[in-house]
Design an enzyme around this catalytic site. Sequence first.
Site, PDB file in Angstrom:
ATOM      1  N   GLY A 156     -12.300   2.235  -1.999  1.00  0.00           N
ATOM      2  CA  GLY A 156     -10.945   1.707  -2.114  1.00  0.00           C
ATOM      3  C   GLY A 156     -10.860   0.464  -2.977  1.00  0.00           C
ATOM      4  CB  SER A 196     -22.889   6.964 -14.864  1.00  0.00           C
ATOM      5  OG  SER A 196     -22.907   6.031 -13.795  1.00  0.00           O
ATOM      6  CB  SER A 203     -11.682   5.996  -9.994  1.00  0.00           C
ATOM      7  OG  SER A 203     -10.552   5.452  -9.369  1.00  0.00           O
ATOM      8  CG  ASP A 217      -6.034   2.032  -8.035  1.00  0.00           C
ATOM      9  OD1 ASP A 217      -5.327   1.270  -7.340  1.00  0.00           O
ATOM     10  OD2 ASP A 217      -6.587   3.056  -7.595  1.00  0.00           O
ATOM     11  CD  GLU A 249      -3.025  -0.544  -0.064  1.00  0.00           C
ATOM     12  OE1 GLU A 249      -3.200  -0.129  -1.227  1.00  0.00           O
ATOM     13  OE2 GLU A 249      -3.391  -1.659   0.308  1.00  0.00           O
ATOM     14  CG  HIS A 250      -0.035   4.949   0.434  1.00  0.00           C
ATOM     15  ND1 HIS A 250      -0.289   6.277   0.189  1.00  0.00           N
ATOM     16  CD2 HIS A 250      -1.181   4.439   0.929  1.00  0.00           C
ATOM     17  CE1 HIS A 250      -1.541   6.561   0.544  1.00  0.00           C
ATOM     18  NE2 HIS A 250      -2.101   5.450   0.992  1.00  0.00           N
ATOM     19  CB  THR A 251       4.585   0.142  -2.442  1.00  0.00           C
ATOM     20  OG1 THR A 251       3.413  -0.618  -2.752  1.00  0.00           O
ATOM     21  CG2 THR A 251       5.009  -0.148  -1.017  1.00  0.00           C
ATOM     22  CG  ASP A 252       0.699   3.026  -6.429  1.00  0.00           C
ATOM     23  OD1 ASP A 252       0.916   3.729  -5.424  1.00  0.00           O
ATOM     24  OD2 ASP A 252      -0.361   3.082  -7.099  1.00  0.00           O
TER      25      ASP A 252
HETATM   26  P1  ADP Z   1     -12.556   4.277  -5.719  1.00  0.00           P
HETATM   27  O1  ADP Z   1     -11.767   4.255  -6.972  1.00  0.00           O
HETATM   28  O2  ADP Z   1     -11.827   3.685  -4.567  1.00  0.00           O
HETATM   29  O3  ADP Z   1     -13.910   3.678  -5.851  1.00  0.00           O
HETATM   30  P2  ADP Z   1     -12.397   7.091  -6.179  1.00  0.00           P
HETATM   31  O4  ADP Z   1     -12.700   8.277  -5.318  1.00  0.00           O
HETATM   32  O5  ADP Z   1     -11.050   6.972  -6.757  1.00  0.00           O
HETATM   33  O6  ADP Z   1     -12.771   5.796  -5.321  1.00  0.00           O
HETATM   34  O7  ADP Z   1     -13.411   7.042  -7.386  1.00  0.00           O
HETATM   35  C1  ADP Z   1     -14.790   7.133  -7.150  1.00  0.00           C
HETATM   36  C2  ADP Z   1     -15.402   8.062  -8.184  1.00  0.00           C
HETATM   37  O8  ADP Z   1     -15.373   7.443  -9.476  1.00  0.00           O
HETATM   38  C3  ADP Z   1     -16.860   8.358  -7.944  1.00  0.00           C
HETATM   39  O9  ADP Z   1     -17.004   9.445  -7.037  1.00  0.00           O
HETATM   40  C4  ADP Z   1     -17.336   8.734  -9.330  1.00  0.00           C
HETATM   41  O10 ADP Z   1     -16.988  10.060  -9.643  1.00  0.00           O
HETATM   42  C5  ADP Z   1     -16.515   7.819 -10.202  1.00  0.00           C
HETATM   43  N1  ADP Z   1     -17.243   6.575 -10.523  1.00  0.00           N
HETATM   44  C6  ADP Z   1     -16.964   5.326 -10.134  1.00  0.00           C
HETATM   45  N2  ADP Z   1     -17.850   4.421 -10.617  1.00  0.00           N
HETATM   46  C7  ADP Z   1     -18.741   5.144 -11.348  1.00  0.00           C
HETATM   47  C8  ADP Z   1     -19.911   4.811 -12.116  1.00  0.00           C
HETATM   48  N3  ADP Z   1     -20.366   3.548 -12.201  1.00  0.00           N
HETATM   49  N4  ADP Z   1     -20.548   5.836 -12.722  1.00  0.00           N
HETATM   50  C9  ADP Z   1     -20.108   7.100 -12.625  1.00  0.00           C
HETATM   51  N5  ADP Z   1     -19.034   7.458 -11.943  1.00  0.00           N
HETATM   52  C10 ADP Z   1     -18.362   6.522 -11.287  1.00  0.00           C
HETATM   53 MG    MG Z   2      -9.968   5.292  -7.312  1.00  0.00          MG
END
Ligand code: ADP
Ligand code: MG
Length: 388
Positions: free
Chosen positions: A125, A69, A129, A173, A35-38
């Site tokens: 987490g 979405s 994204s 990721d 974790e946080h190594t990347d």
């Molecule tokens: P994680 O990647 O850990 O889930 P992040 O904060 O990096 O958390 O990313 C989450 C963000 O990605 C959400 O707030 C949204 O903006 C976007 N996101 C993720 N999945 C979707 C989806 N199915 N539709 C629209 N936006 C999404």
């Molecule tokens: Mg993310």
Amino acid sequence: MTSPAERVATEFAETFGGKPEGRWWAPGRVNLIGEHTDYNDGFVLPLALEQGVAAAARPTGDPVLRVRSVQQEGTVDVALSDIAPGVVSGWSAYVSGVAWALREAGHEVPGLDVVVDGDIPSGAGLSSSAALECAVAVAWNELAGLGLSRHDLAAVTQRAENDVVGAPTGGMDQMASLFGRAGHLVFLDMRTLEAEEVPFDLAAAGLALVVVDTQAPHAHVDGEYAERRRSCERAAEILGVPALRDVTVDALDAALTRLGDGAEAGLLRKRVRHIVTENARVLAVVAALRAGDDLRTIGPTLTASHASMRDDFEITVPEVDTAVQAVLDAGAHGARMTGGGFGGCVLALVEADAVEAVVRAVEAAYAAAGFRAPSAFVAVAADGARRL
Ligand code: ADP
Ligand code: MG
């Protein structure tokens, strides 16, 4: 209940009319360790999940991105030439950022009508994204006939997140989402970007990997993440190495001495100790897996990683520490927070027949502490981004 992959073409027809040209899929990920190594040029060991994001897409004649979405309100409409860092915001930046990064890398991309639909809790987490970015990136790659490799796509999607979304994340990721393989972990060297599949057959060992979403409200996550990253860069600078990856466990004590005394140095020493020992833990787990050791033997290393994140990197929160303690008390072989921290998920390596007992133990501990009820699932290593 239908899955995003099944729903997304219907959603596309309702939104844009007609059929999409195709459907693509990219998974979320859970990081077993590292974790946080990347962003320190180090080692990580994620697996791609069965959960992810589906994208149904069709190229259009005009250079415009129209994206909807299923998890969000409304359709976002943006001219490709208007996409730039600091200009687009909100969830659609993860999608438009991919178009921008492809164009920045010199590729022609067509306008796109696209509907995305995911089943990963966002912000937990588990890399919703990266799944979103990679699903759209593999779609564009194919529809535009770009022929980009998974390494190319990893660079493009990371750039989208760093520059257009504005999140200073490392590249784990996206690489996990692109390189995932069923039944395997993805061992990544984030300096050379080499990706190696490591067999991880939990079922054969009678084990399960439980992921608990702690539901802890994220606060100041982006600022704290950026601060950890800056601290690591500052420490590397003082130590005269390109990245903390270059400090080995054997050289750790000397490095810590070199960082000196005082409040700032004290903080940097803790940050360095986490990164250096965490890299060593990833390598130890990979060595055990390659040697065919009993998978239970990696448990204590997972738990040591958690202690390091809690005490040295200081990225855990009470909900996370409570969940880890509860699953260990309930007999888990090892447990740790996974993901960037300050909430998110905890993973636990448990006997397959102990899954329910372990989840119930977390629920009881949460009820006693007055925390919001957690949710949990069993993680299964799945394939990476692909056409459906
Ligand atoms: P994680 O990647 O850990 O889930 P992040 O904060 O990096 O958390 O990313 C989450 C963000 O990605 C959400 O707030 C949204 O903006 C976007 N996101 C993720 N999945 C979707 C989806 N199915 N539709 C629209 N936006 C999404
Ligand atoms: Mg993310």
